[in-house]
Design a protein around this motif. Structure first.
Motif, PDB file in Angstrom:
ATOM      1  N   ALA A 175       0.842  -1.199   0.000  1.00 31.29           N
ATOM      2  CA  ALA A 175       0.000   0.000   0.000  1.00 31.29           C
ATOM      3  C   ALA A 175       0.876   1.246   0.000  1.00 31.29           C
ATOM      4  CB  ALA A 175      -0.926  -0.015   1.210  1.00 31.29           C
ATOM      5  N   GLY A 176       2.002   1.189   0.717  1.00 29.45           N
ATOM      6  CA  GLY A 176       2.928   2.326   0.753  1.00 29.45           C
ATOM      7  C   GLY A 176       3.479   2.618  -0.633  1.00 29.45           C
ATOM      8  N   ASP A 227      10.277   6.131  -2.038  1.00 23.78           N
ATOM      9  CA  ASP A 227       9.038   5.361  -1.901  1.00 23.78           C
ATOM     10  C   ASP A 227       9.242   4.067  -1.125  1.00 23.78           C
ATOM     11  OD1 ASP A 227       7.633   7.205  -3.211  1.00 23.78           O
ATOM     12  OD2 ASP A 227       7.482   6.114  -5.104  1.00 23.78           O
ATOM     13  N   ALA A 228      10.331   3.360  -1.422  1.00 26.45           N
ATOM     14  CA  ALA A 228      10.545   2.060  -0.772  1.00 26.45           C
ATOM     15  C   ALA A 228      10.777   2.234   0.721  1.00 26.45           C
ATOM     16  CB  ALA A 228      11.728   1.335  -1.419  1.00 26.45           C
ATOM     17  N   LEU A 262       5.604   1.991   6.509  1.00 30.21           N
ATOM     18  CA  LEU A 262       4.181   1.660   6.625  1.00 30.21           C
ATOM     19  C   LEU A 262       4.016   0.157   6.893  1.00 30.21           C
ATOM     20  CD1 LEU A 262       1.311   2.706   6.531  1.00 30.21           C
ATOM     21  CD2 LEU A 262       1.353   2.541   4.038  1.00 30.21           C
ATOM     22  N   GLY A 263       4.845  -0.656   6.255  1.00 27.84           N
ATOM     23  CA  GLY A 263       4.785  -2.101   6.487  1.00 27.84           C
ATOM     24  C   GLY A 263       5.093  -2.447   7.930  1.00 27.84           C
ATOM     25  N   LEU A 264       6.131  -1.824   8.472  1.00 26.59           N
ATOM     26  CA  LEU A 264       6.505  -2.089   9.867  1.00 26.59           C
ATOM     27  C   LEU A 264       5.418  -1.642  10.837  1.00 26.59           C
ATOM     28  CD1 LEU A 264      10.215  -1.108  10.400  1.00 26.59           C
ATOM     29  CD2 LEU A 264       9.076  -3.104  11.348  1.00 26.59           C
ATOM     30  N   ALA A 265       4.869  -0.458  10.570  1.00 30.93           N
ATOM     31  CA  ALA A 265       3.806   0.059  11.442  1.00 30.93           C
ATOM     32  C   ALA A 265       2.597  -0.873  11.375  1.00 30.93           C
ATOM     33  CB  ALA A 265       3.422   1.478  11.029  1.00 30.93           C
TER      34      ALA A 265
END
Ligand SMILES: O=P(O)(O)OC[C@@]1(O)O[C@H](CO)[C@@H](O)[C@@H]1O
Length: 324
Positions: free
Chosen positions: A265-266, A284-285, A291-294
């Motif tokens: 999604a990020g 972006d990465a 965002l993935g970690l959160a």
């Protein structure tokens, strides 16, 4: 559109046990049902991030019907192939407090119904309808009857039609799929250590093993490391290292899937509040890793998959360090 494929989805039956002993009747203090399987979790989280996601794979019997009803009721469209016999599995997830206050999690995952060649061909035809705006997410263990190279074949079918592909599985199903040049693979540090024969706590060795997966075909390798956070690696090496925010573990089921969904999604541009102020001009990465970690942590700190609001709340305390 994101199409997630779960070959062996499950009704996840969560039980909180005050105590557990083998060979006797144990009774839980609280139960909860979630609609799971790795790809189903990824689709649910992508939907919560406002992405267009559809859950697919194989279902069977009345438990399969219950799964589809539950997922669709949560707003996630489904396009599962129905098997002629058997029942979608029920996976039991037991949680019990340890004497030191930490949480012990024990899982008993069912074997699931057998999948035959006709059902596989039906699924493959659906994947052949994907195009260059789409992303195929292949997640979880293969069901009985699935050939070991099924993910490799489905990933190749997606690639032929220009779609991106993500593979979140282990062992030969993962290594075989690398030939289709997936956009992302997400092993955890223990799975990578097993593949490479190294120590899961040795970051340099884990990064080298992840870089080997990238050199064998994956564009990005997202390595989840539990409470230690995550590493993002490509063919050149470590791109970024992320630390997981502090918090008490409530449920690890679906945390890795939430991380995959947050990362995707990020990259797809999901803007949760605070992106600009937290990561001004961030690559972006790097934002996607954050965002993935959160997302992974928010699920780990909640009784079930986290809401987008819970993920947003964790973003300010989720730190990512770019490494190149
Ligand atoms: O047996 P698999 O396919 O490896 O894992 C299945 C499973 O444990 O993974 C999900 C969490 O990641 C759960 O929803 C589900 O029960």
């Amino acid at each position: 559109m994101f199409l997630t494929v779960t070959c062996n989805p499950a009704l996840d039956w969560m039980m909180r046990l005050p105590a557990f002993a083998e060979g006797v009747t144990n009774r839980s203090a609280a139960d909860d049902l979630s609609y799971g399987g790795k790809g189903v979790n990824v689709a649910t989280m992508l939907h919560r991030f406002g992405q267009d996601a559809c859950a697919s794979g194989f279902i069977a019997g009345t438990t399969g019907t219950a799964l589809v009803e539950g997922v669709e009721a949560a707003g996630v469209p489904c396009d599962f192939v129905r098997l002629d016999a058997g029942q979608t599995r029920i996976n039991v997830k037991m949680k019990r407090p340890r004497a030191d206050g930490s949480l012990e999690e024990t899982e008993i995952n069912g074997c699931g119904p057998a999948v035959g060649p006709v059902a596989i061909a039906t699924l493959r035809r659906r994947i052949e309808r994907l195009g260059s705006d789409d992303c195929l997410v292949l997640s979880g263990s293969l069901a009985p009857g699935c050939p070991a190279d099924l993910y490799a074949d489905l990933a190749a079918a997606a690639a032929e039609h220009g779609a991106r592909c993500v593979v979140d599985t282990t062992g030969t199903a993962l290594t075989e799929a690398l030939a289709a040049r997936p956009f992302l693979v997400k092993p955890n540090n223990h799975e990578l250590a097993e593949l490479a024969g190294c120590d899961a706590a040795d970051e340099a060795a884990v990064v080298a093993a992840a870089r080997d997966l990238a050199r064998a075909g994956a564009r990005f390798v997202l390595v989840s490391c539990g409470a230690a956070g995550a590493l993002l690696v490509d063919a050149k090496g470590l791109i970024a290292r992320g630390a997981a925010p502090a918090g008490a573990l409530v449920n690890s089921v679906g945390a890795g899937d939430s991380m995959v969904a947050g990362f995707l999604a990020g990259l797809a541009g999901a803007s949760l509040p605070g992106r600009e102020s937290l990561c001004p001009g961030a690559d972006d990465a790097v934002y996607a890793l954050r965002l993935g970690l959160a997302a992974g942590s928010a699920t780990a700190f909640s009784p079930s998959l986290a809401s987008a609001g819970q993920v947003s709340d964790l973003l300010p305390v989720t730190f990512v360090e770019p490494c190149n």
